[in-house]
Design a protein around this motif. Sequence first.
Motif, mmCIF file in Angstrom:
data_model
loop_
_atom_site.group_PDB
_atom_site.id
_atom_site.type_symbol
_atom_site.label_atom_id
_atom_site.label_comp_id
_atom_site.label_asym_id
_atom_site.label_seq_id
_atom_site.Cartn_x
_atom_site.Cartn_y
_atom_site.Cartn_z
ATOM 1 N N LEU A 1 0.823 -1.209 0.000
ATOM 2 C CA LEU A 1 0.000 0.000 0.000
ATOM 3 C C LEU A 1 0.860 1.263 0.000
ATOM 4 C CD1 LEU A 1 -2.828 -1.047 2.494
ATOM 5 C CD2 LEU A 1 -3.024 -0.717 0.022
ATOM 6 N N LEU A 2 1.920 1.259 0.796
ATOM 7 C CA LEU A 2 2.797 2.429 0.833
ATOM 8 C C LEU A 2 3.470 2.655 -0.519
ATOM 9 C CD1 LEU A 2 4.425 1.958 4.361
ATOM 10 C CD2 LEU A 2 2.565 3.506 3.714
ATOM 11 N N ALA A 3 3.879 1.567 -1.176
ATOM 12 C CA ALA A 3 4.467 1.711 -2.509
ATOM 13 C C ALA A 3 3.443 2.248 -3.498
ATOM 14 C CB ALA A 3 5.012 0.365 -2.982
ATOM 15 N N THR A 4 2.179 1.849 -3.339
ATOM 16 C CA THR A 4 1.123 2.362 -4.221
ATOM 17 C C THR A 4 0.960 3.865 -4.049
ATOM 18 O OG1 THR A 4 -0.044 0.250 -4.098
ATOM 19 C CG2 THR A 4 -1.303 2.156 -4.838
ATOM 20 N N PHE A 5 0.948 4.341 -2.811
ATOM 21 C CA PHE A 5 0.802 5.774 -2.573
ATOM 22 C C PHE A 5 1.999 6.555 -3.121
ATOM 23 C CE2 PHE A 5 -1.834 4.409 1.286
ATOM 24 C CZ PHE A 5 -2.997 4.438 0.541
ATOM 25 N N ILE A 6 3.198 5.972 -2.988
ATOM 26 C CA ILE A 6 4.382 6.641 -3.541
ATOM 27 C C ILE A 6 4.305 6.666 -5.063
ATOM 28 C CG2 ILE A 6 6.886 6.440 -3.814
ATOM 29 C CD1 ILE A 6 7.004 5.364 -0.960
ATOM 30 N N TYR A 7 3.861 5.568 -5.666
ATOM 31 C CA TYR A 7 3.752 5.517 -7.126
ATOM 32 C C TYR A 7 2.712 6.513 -7.631
ATOM 33 C CZ TYR A 7 2.699 3.720 -11.777
ATOM 34 O OH TYR A 7 2.488 3.605 -13.133
ATOM 35 N N ARG B 1 2.202 9.272 -6.390
ATOM 36 C CA ARG B 1 2.784 10.601 -6.133
ATOM 37 C C ARG B 1 1.910 11.442 -5.197
ATOM 38 N NH1 ARG B 1 7.078 11.431 -9.400
ATOM 39 N NH2 ARG B 1 7.284 10.083 -11.235
ATOM 40 N N VAL B 2 1.641 10.860 -4.030
ATOM 41 C CA VAL B 2 0.960 11.654 -3.015
ATOM 42 C C VAL B 2 1.912 12.766 -2.565
ATOM 43 C CG1 VAL B 2 -0.409 9.710 -2.236
ATOM 44 C CG2 VAL B 2 1.798 10.153 -1.169
ATOM 45 N N PRO B 3 1.396 13.864 -2.026
ATOM 46 C CA PRO B 3 2.285 14.957 -1.588
ATOM 47 C C PRO B 3 3.334 14.469 -0.598
ATOM 48 C CG PRO B 3 0.001 15.678 -1.609
ATOM 49 C CD PRO B 3 -0.027 14.197 -1.887
ATOM 50 N N GLY B 4 4.591 14.798 -0.890
ATOM 51 C CA GLY B 4 5.702 14.376 -0.040
ATOM 52 C C GLY B 4 6.196 12.980 -0.292
ATOM 53 N N HIS B 5 5.878 12.406 -1.468
ATOM 54 C CA HIS B 5 6.234 11.007 -1.718
ATOM 55 C C HIS B 5 7.742 10.771 -1.717
ATOM 56 C CE1 HIS B 5 6.405 12.823 -5.746
ATOM 57 N NE2 HIS B 5 7.254 11.862 -6.040
ATOM 58 N N ARG B 6 8.529 11.755 -2.146
ATOM 59 C CA ARG B 6 9.993 11.572 -2.137
ATOM 60 C C ARG B 6 10.503 11.461 -0.695
ATOM 61 N NH1 ARG B 6 12.095 12.587 -7.168
ATOM 62 N NH2 ARG B 6 10.734 13.719 -8.617
ATOM 63 N N PHE B 7 9.976 12.280 0.188
ATOM 64 C CA PHE B 7 10.389 12.224 1.591
ATOM 65 C C PHE B 7 9.975 10.898 2.218
ATOM 66 C CE2 PHE B 7 9.042 12.874 6.023
ATOM 67 C CZ PHE B 7 10.274 13.160 6.605
ATOM 68 N N TYR B 8 8.742 10.465 1.952
ATOM 69 C CA TYR B 8 8.262 9.214 2.513
ATOM 70 C C TYR B 8 9.088 8.028 2.035
ATOM 71 C CZ TYR B 8 4.137 11.879 3.903
ATOM 72 O OH TYR B 8 3.299 12.797 4.467
ATOM 73 N N ARG B 9 9.511 8.060 0.774
ATOM 74 C CA ARG B 9 10.275 6.936 0.241
ATOM 75 C C ARG B 9 11.576 6.759 1.013
ATOM 76 N NH1 ARG B 9 11.047 6.990 -6.031
ATOM 77 N NH2 ARG B 9 11.862 9.060 -5.514
ATOM 78 N N SER B 10 12.262 7.831 1.332
ATOM 79 C CA SER B 10 13.516 7.727 2.085
ATOM 80 C C SER B 10 13.266 7.351 3.536
ATOM 81 C CB SER B 10 14.280 9.052 2.008
ATOM 82 O OG SER B 10 13.506 10.104 2.549
ATOM 83 N N VAL B 11 12.196 7.887 4.136
ATOM 84 C CA VAL B 11 11.894 7.582 5.534
ATOM 85 C C VAL B 11 11.481 6.128 5.703
ATOM 86 C CG1 VAL B 11 10.280 8.060 7.412
ATOM 87 C CG2 VAL B 11 11.311 9.944 6.157
ATOM 88 N N TYR B 12 10.679 5.621 4.775
ATOM 89 C CA TYR B 12 10.217 4.240 4.878
ATOM 90 C C TYR B 12 11.372 3.249 4.778
ATOM 91 C CZ TYR B 12 5.440 5.991 4.272
ATOM 92 O OH TYR B 12 4.252 6.640 4.426
ATOM 93 N N GLY C 1 8.492 -3.170 -9.227
ATOM 94 C CA GLY C 1 7.384 -3.754 -9.969
ATOM 95 C C GLY C 1 6.493 -2.692 -10.593
ATOM 96 N N PHE C 2 6.279 -1.590 -9.873
ATOM 97 C CA PHE C 2 5.467 -0.504 -10.425
ATOM 98 C C PHE C 2 6.115 0.116 -11.656
ATOM 99 C CE2 PHE C 2 3.127 -0.264 -6.322
ATOM 100 C CZ PHE C 2 1.848 -0.211 -6.853
ATOM 101 N N ALA C 3 7.449 0.045 -11.743
ATOM 102 C CA ALA C 3 8.133 0.597 -12.916
ATOM 103 C C ALA C 3 7.755 -0.145 -14.190
ATOM 104 C CB ALA C 3 9.651 0.562 -12.703
#
Length: 326
Positions: free
Chosen positions: A123-129, A131-142, A211-213
């Motif tokens: 689910l978190l990868a889906t939200f990053i894919y 592009r929810v607001p702040g997705h770049r920050f979340y990707r590094s934090v996760y 996989g999303f790529a």
Amino acid sequence: MPIGNAQPSVRPVQAGRGGGAAAGSSAHRGGARSRRAGGGSRAERLAPYVLVAPAALIIVVLRLYPLLLGVNFSFTGDGEQNGVAVGFDNYRELFEDSLFRTALGNVGLLVLLLPVAVAIPGLLATFIYLRVPGHRFYRSVYFFPAVLSPVIVGAIFNLLLAYDGPLNAVLGSVGVAPVDWLGDPDLAMFMVVGVHIWATFGMALVVFLAGFATLDSSLLDAARVDGASLPQVLWHVIIPSLARTIQFVFVTTMIGMLTSMFGLLFVMTSGGPEGSTYLPEYYIWIQQGQMNRPALASAASTILFVIMLVVGMLQIKLLERAGRDN
């Protein structure tokens, strides 16, 4: 006239010789080319085996051969019976041991919690894919917890989950009685599994993003045009498209939960309270490292290997069937 008659008789002979030589040379070159082509095709057929051979040799020498030795060793005795064949005595003793039965029961708990361990990074990868607001920050934090040592993670959560720790202090501020998170046999295993999921879901997140790529964005665009909701997009578009990725994450997550929780168990609970957080890998370490019973530990290792093999195959079959149904 004799000279004129002789000349034509000479020319065909010379021409014939020249043609025969040319034909022979052409045939020789053709044969050489066919031999080179045949040799090239054989080399091409053998090339994959030659390239795979070193890796296959390493697997056989460092994995399969020790595995077979361990299985054979599990049918021998310990102590005074070291090296003596005892049949299935070690396996009978394992299933009569309440700690080992508890460890097997905890394996069943891990299997039940496995969908949660896979759904969270999915689910978190889906939200990053998306592009929810702040997705770049979340990707590094996760991903950050994945680089921490299990010992460090266990020490941190020992402090947080202590009876007089910060979590109970926060609960006490809102009128909730303190909870013995790591001292209650009914809660301790859930706490350790939860910490393990938190510490390791970053790697599964990276796999999902890879996989999303490969996902066809036109499918998502078509779903948006048709007015599909997010749950409908997940169920009918994303999950079928990422079936292979989900299979891989399921199997690797299960293997990690069965074989990579020793550090957390050792630091957070040491198998307690009352042996409630035992897993097969921790039981194996106890028998080998503290009880000096390598044959019994080998039997437990063999059972753990069979469990991982069976569970992995069942997961793949179930996921393939679910993918066909979708």
